[in-house]
Design a protein around this motif. Structure first.
Motif, PDB file in Angstrom:
ATOM      1  N   CYS A   1       0.827  -1.204   0.000  1.00  0.00           N
ATOM      2  CA  CYS A   1       0.000   0.000   0.000  1.00  0.00           C
ATOM      3  C   CYS A   1       0.865   1.259   0.000  1.00  0.00           C
ATOM      4  O   CYS A   1       0.639   2.183  -0.783  1.00  0.00           O
ATOM      5  N   LEU A   2       1.869   1.301   0.866  1.00  0.00           N
ATOM      6  CA  LEU A   2       2.722   2.482   0.962  1.00  0.00           C
ATOM      7  C   LEU A   2       3.588   2.651  -0.283  1.00  0.00           C
ATOM      8  O   LEU A   2       3.834   3.766  -0.741  1.00  0.00           O
TER       9      LEU A   2
ATOM     10  N   PHE B   1      14.085  -2.576   1.938  1.00  0.00           N
ATOM     11  CA  PHE B   1      13.743  -2.169   0.576  1.00  0.00           C
ATOM     12  C   PHE B   1      12.735  -3.161   0.022  1.00  0.00           C
ATOM     13  O   PHE B   1      12.972  -4.358   0.004  1.00  0.00           O
ATOM     14  N   TYR B   2      11.605  -2.618  -0.466  1.00  0.00           N
ATOM     15  CA  TYR B   2      10.516  -3.479  -0.951  1.00  0.00           C
ATOM     16  C   TYR B   2      10.260  -3.203  -2.428  1.00  0.00           C
ATOM     17  O   TYR B   2      10.220  -2.060  -2.840  1.00  0.00           O
TER      18      TYR B   2
ATOM     19  N   GLN C   1       4.122   5.776  -5.323  1.00  0.00           N
ATOM     20  CA  GLN C   1       4.291   5.625  -6.768  1.00  0.00           C
ATOM     21  C   GLN C   1       5.614   4.966  -7.167  1.00  0.00           C
ATOM     22  O   GLN C   1       6.257   5.352  -8.124  1.00  0.00           O
ATOM     23  N   TYR C   2       5.988   3.931  -6.411  1.00  0.00           N
ATOM     24  CA  TYR C   2       7.136   3.098  -6.792  1.00  0.00           C
ATOM     25  C   TYR C   2       6.605   1.796  -7.376  1.00  0.00           C
ATOM     26  O   TYR C   2       5.610   1.249  -6.881  1.00  0.00           O
TER      27      TYR C   2
ATOM     28  N   GLN D   1      12.327   2.354  -0.321  1.00  0.00           N
ATOM     29  CA  GLN D   1      12.934   2.210   1.003  1.00  0.00           C
ATOM     30  C   GLN D   1      11.870   2.459   2.061  1.00  0.00           C
ATOM     31  O   GLN D   1      11.351   3.564   2.177  1.00  0.00           O
ATOM     32  N   PHE D   2      11.538   1.427   2.779  1.00  0.00           N
ATOM     33  CA  PHE D   2      10.485   1.532   3.792  1.00  0.00           C
ATOM     34  C   PHE D   2      10.948   2.490   4.883  1.00  0.00           C
ATOM     35  O   PHE D   2      12.001   2.281   5.485  1.00  0.00           O
TER      36      PHE D   2
END
Length: 201
Positions: free
Chosen positions: A146-147, A200-201, A152-153, A160-161
């Motif tokens: 969601c984040l 990192f997601y 917009q990645y 990077q969370f």
């Protein structure tokens, strides 16, 4: 960085002022009466509550270009949440009456504010649905998705969370030990990368 909701020069020319905050400074707190429009020039803020047992619940994390608690300016009620600087921040602060005068003279600004608030509410409902998942792994993965989408990645490992494990626990309602265990499992399954302690997601 997202574009400013309201142009910075316009806010300053309407008698807005730039206020600097350091980490953990309180911008406004639960129970305060809304007196200002706040818009982040730089930095990240957390919108939260603290329970009687000391637990923190993080509702959202606005950053550069976002505004804070603006909906409370339209009702005669105290803030139901806190706004606390997560990083060093520079925030434009405009007195409530000057803000209301500004948007009443500029209907396009009010429409822009409505759009912003509507988008934020959409993602908040999505986030609430995500954190209601019973499985901790599913809950954390959905919050990250969601984040990442909100910011917009799209490329794997590009986002990077921006939270510590403790903050992620506060965001999801999990204990920090569960978050650490789930993140390690996600790393083993190559769902995330961990570099210098950052996710990192």
């Amino acid at each position: 960085m997202m574009p400013m909701i309201i142009n910075e020069e316009l806010l300053i020319s309407s008698r807005g002022e730039l206020i600097d905050y350091v980490v953990n400074d309180v911008i406004f707190k639960e129970g305060d009466q809304p007196k200002y429009y706040f818009q982040i020039k730089t930095g990240t803020v957390k919108i939260n509550n603290y329970h009687e047992d000391g637990r923190e619940i993080i509702h959202s994390v606005p950053f550069d270009g976002h505004c804070l608690g603006e909906s409370s300016l339209f009702i005669d009620k105290a803030y139901p949440v806190n706004a606390i600087a997560m990083t060093s921040c520079t925030i434009i602060r405009l007195e409530k009456n000057n803000f209301l005068e500004l948007i009443s003279d500029s209907p396009e600004l009010l429409l822009k504010l409505y759009r912003y608030t509507s988008e934020r509410m959409y993602f908040r409902y999505v986030m609430m649905n995500n954190i209601s998942a019973s499985n901790p792994g599913t809950k954390i993965k959905r919050v990250m998705e969601c984040l990442k989408a909100y910011n917009q990645y799209t490329i794997p490992y590009s986002y990077q969370f921006p939270f510590t494990r403790q903050q992620l626990a506060s965001l999801t309602g999990l204990c920090v030990e569960t978050v650490i265990r789930v993140v390690k499992k996600m790393e083993k399954e190559k769902m995330v990368k961990i570099e210098n302690g950052k996710i990192f997601y």
